[in-house]
Design a protein around this motif. Structure first.
Motif, PDB file in Angstrom:
ATOM      1  N   HIS A 158      54.890  26.550  44.920  1.00 54.05           N
ATOM      2  CA  HIS A 158      56.026  27.295  44.395  1.00 54.05           C
ATOM      3  C   HIS A 158      55.480  28.354  43.441  1.00 54.05           C
ATOM      4  N   LEU A 159      56.192  29.470  43.358  1.00 48.15           N
ATOM      5  CA  LEU A 159      55.698  30.609  42.593  1.00 48.15           C
ATOM      6  C   LEU A 159      56.634  30.928  41.439  1.00 48.15           C
ATOM      7  N   VAL A 160      56.043  31.126  40.255  1.00 45.51           N
ATOM      8  CA  VAL A 160      56.792  31.474  39.057  1.00 45.51           C
ATOM      9  C   VAL A 160      56.241  32.790  38.511  1.00 45.51           C
ATOM     10  N   LEU A 161      57.136  33.741  38.281  1.00 41.53           N
ATOM     11  CA  LEU A 161      56.782  35.021  37.668  1.00 41.53           C
ATOM     12  C   LEU A 161      56.744  34.833  36.159  1.00 41.53           C
ATOM     13  N   LEU A 162      55.624  35.169  35.548  1.00 39.69           N
ATOM     14  CA  LEU A 162      55.477  35.053  34.100  1.00 39.69           C
ATOM     15  C   LEU A 162      56.066  36.288  33.419  1.00 39.69           C
ATOM     16  N   PRO A 163      56.466  36.158  32.157  1.00 34.36           N
ATOM     17  CA  PRO A 163      57.007  37.325  31.451  1.00 34.36           C
ATOM     18  C   PRO A 163      55.904  38.331  31.115  1.00 34.36           C
ATOM     19  N   GLY A 164      56.312  39.569  30.949  1.00 34.06           N
ATOM     20  CA  GLY A 164      55.371  40.607  30.525  1.00 34.06           C
ATOM     21  C   GLY A 164      54.831  41.406  31.686  1.00 34.06           C
ATOM     22  N   LYS A 165      54.152  42.484  31.319  1.00 35.04           N
ATOM     23  CA  LYS A 165      53.565  43.378  32.306  1.00 35.04           C
ATOM     24  C   LYS A 165      52.347  44.042  31.693  1.00 35.04           C
ATOM     25  N   GLY A 166      51.287  44.109  32.455  1.00 34.38           N
ATOM     26  CA  GLY A 166      50.132  44.892  32.055  1.00 34.38           C
ATOM     27  C   GLY A 166      50.304  46.305  32.576  1.00 34.38           C
ATOM     28  N   ALA A 167      49.933  47.305  31.807  1.00 37.33           N
ATOM     29  CA  ALA A 167      50.141  48.694  32.218  1.00 37.33           C
ATOM     30  C   ALA A 167      48.844  49.487  32.175  1.00 37.33           C
ATOM     31  N   GLU A 168      48.715  50.389  33.132  1.00 36.70           N
ATOM     32  CA  GLU A 168      47.578  51.303  33.222  1.00 36.70           C
ATOM     33  C   GLU A 168      46.246  50.569  33.147  1.00 36.70           C
ATOM     34  N   LEU A 169      46.081  49.612  34.075  1.00 37.64           N
ATOM     35  CA  LEU A 169      44.881  48.778  34.124  1.00 37.64           C
ATOM     36  C   LEU A 169      44.164  48.962  35.447  1.00 37.64           C
ATOM     37  N   ASP A 170      42.825  49.054  35.400  1.00 43.09           N
ATOM     38  CA  ASP A 170      42.087  48.998  36.654  1.00 43.09           C
ATOM     39  C   ASP A 170      42.132  47.550  37.144  1.00 43.09           C
ATOM     40  N   TRP A 171      41.638  47.290  38.358  1.00 39.21           N
ATOM     41  CA  TRP A 171      41.792  45.967  38.969  1.00 39.21           C
ATOM     42  C   TRP A 171      41.126  44.863  38.145  1.00 39.21           C
ATOM     43  N   GLY A 172      39.933  45.099  37.663  1.00 39.67           N
ATOM     44  CA  GLY A 172      39.237  44.094  36.849  1.00 39.67           C
ATOM     45  C   GLY A 172      39.991  43.773  35.575  1.00 39.67           C
ATOM     46  N   LYS A 173      40.484  44.809  34.891  1.00 34.95           N
ATOM     47  CA  LYS A 173      41.250  44.598  33.660  1.00 34.95           C
ATOM     48  C   LYS A 173      42.588  43.924  33.960  1.00 34.95           C
ATOM     49  N   ALA A 174      43.187  44.209  35.113  1.00 32.26           N
ATOM     50  CA  ALA A 174      44.451  43.574  35.497  1.00 32.26           C
ATOM     51  C   ALA A 174      44.237  42.074  35.714  1.00 32.26           C
TER      52      ALA A 174
ATOM     53  N   VAL B  60      51.540  42.196  37.139  1.00 32.93           N
ATOM     54  CA  VAL B  60      52.346  41.045  36.717  1.00 32.93           C
ATOM     55  C   VAL B  60      51.515  39.811  36.979  1.00 32.93           C
ATOM     56  N   ALA B  61      51.846  38.744  36.263  1.00 32.33           N
ATOM     57  CA  ALA B  61      51.117  37.486  36.422  1.00 32.33           C
ATOM     58  C   ALA B  61      52.066  36.426  36.965  1.00 32.33           C
ATOM     59  N   VAL B  62      51.490  35.505  37.729  1.00 31.98           N
ATOM     60  CA  VAL B  62      52.247  34.397  38.289  1.00 31.98           C
ATOM     61  C   VAL B  62      51.514  33.092  38.007  1.00 31.98           C
ATOM     62  N   ARG B  63      52.284  32.004  38.088  1.00 27.56           N
ATOM     63  CA  ARG B  63      51.655  30.681  38.109  1.00 27.56           C
ATOM     64  C   ARG B  63      52.143  29.965  39.344  1.00 27.56           C
ATOM     65  N   ARG B  64      51.283  29.107  39.856  1.00 29.85           N
ATOM     66  CA  ARG B  64      51.568  28.374  41.087  1.00 29.85           C
ATOM     67  C   ARG B  64      51.753  26.896  40.774  1.00 29.85           C
ATOM     68  N   ILE B  65      52.765  26.317  41.382  1.00 31.03           N
ATOM     69  CA  ILE B  65      53.061  24.894  41.182  1.00 31.03           C
ATOM     70  C   ILE B  65      52.943  24.205  42.532  1.00 31.03           C
ATOM     71  N   LEU B  66      52.032  23.243  42.624  1.00 29.91           N
ATOM     72  CA  LEU B  66      51.808  22.525  43.896  1.00 29.91           C
ATOM     73  C   LEU B  66      52.919  21.536  44.153  1.00 29.91           C
TER      74      LEU B  66
END
Length: 124
Positions: free
Chosen positions: A34-50, A118-124
């Motif tokens: 199952h997928l959960v969207l975490l709060p917040g957003k990273g902005a203007e980030l290259d892939w490594g920084k994201a 955006v970040a997510v967490r996964r629930i098995l």
């Protein structure tokens, strides 16, 4: 031929600001997690920084499949702009995939491009 799908009951506790996106399925239609969207957003980030930003907030970047699920079920909680996925391009190591959460369109670009995350967490 009849196919039976058994979906076990699952209880998911959402923390403040989190949103349930849904179940992620494998090719046979079985629930992977199952997928959960975490709060917040990273902005203007290259892939490594994201990827680092997502880990710092307690999650991971979503896969391309998960981005499609986020677009389908959490669109109102997403900025309508380009967001990195966790997936590197299959044949070009200097590129990675991303999704436009305005249209759902997915494509790829150089790892150095500065996009949102955006970040997510996964629930098995």
């Amino acid at each position: 031929m009849t196919i039976t799908i058994n979906v076990a009951a699952v209880e998911i506790a959402l923390r403040p600001g989190e949103h349930y996106a849904g179940a992620v399925l494998d090719k046979a239609g079985r629930v992977l997690h199952h997928l959960v969207l975490l709060p917040g957003k990273g902005a203007e980030l290259d892939w490594g920084k994201a990827k680092k930003w997502a880990a710092d907030v307690g999650g991971e970047l979503p896969t391309r499949q998960e981005q499609a699920l986020l677009f389908a079920n959490c669109k109102t909680h997403l900025a309508h702009e380009w967001h990195w996925s966790s997936e590197a391009h299959e044949t070009n190591a200097s590129w990675a995939w991303f999704c436009d959460f305005d249209t759902g369109y997915q494509t790829n670009d150089y790892l150095s491009a500065e996009l949102s995350a955006v970040a997510v967490r996964r629930i098995l």
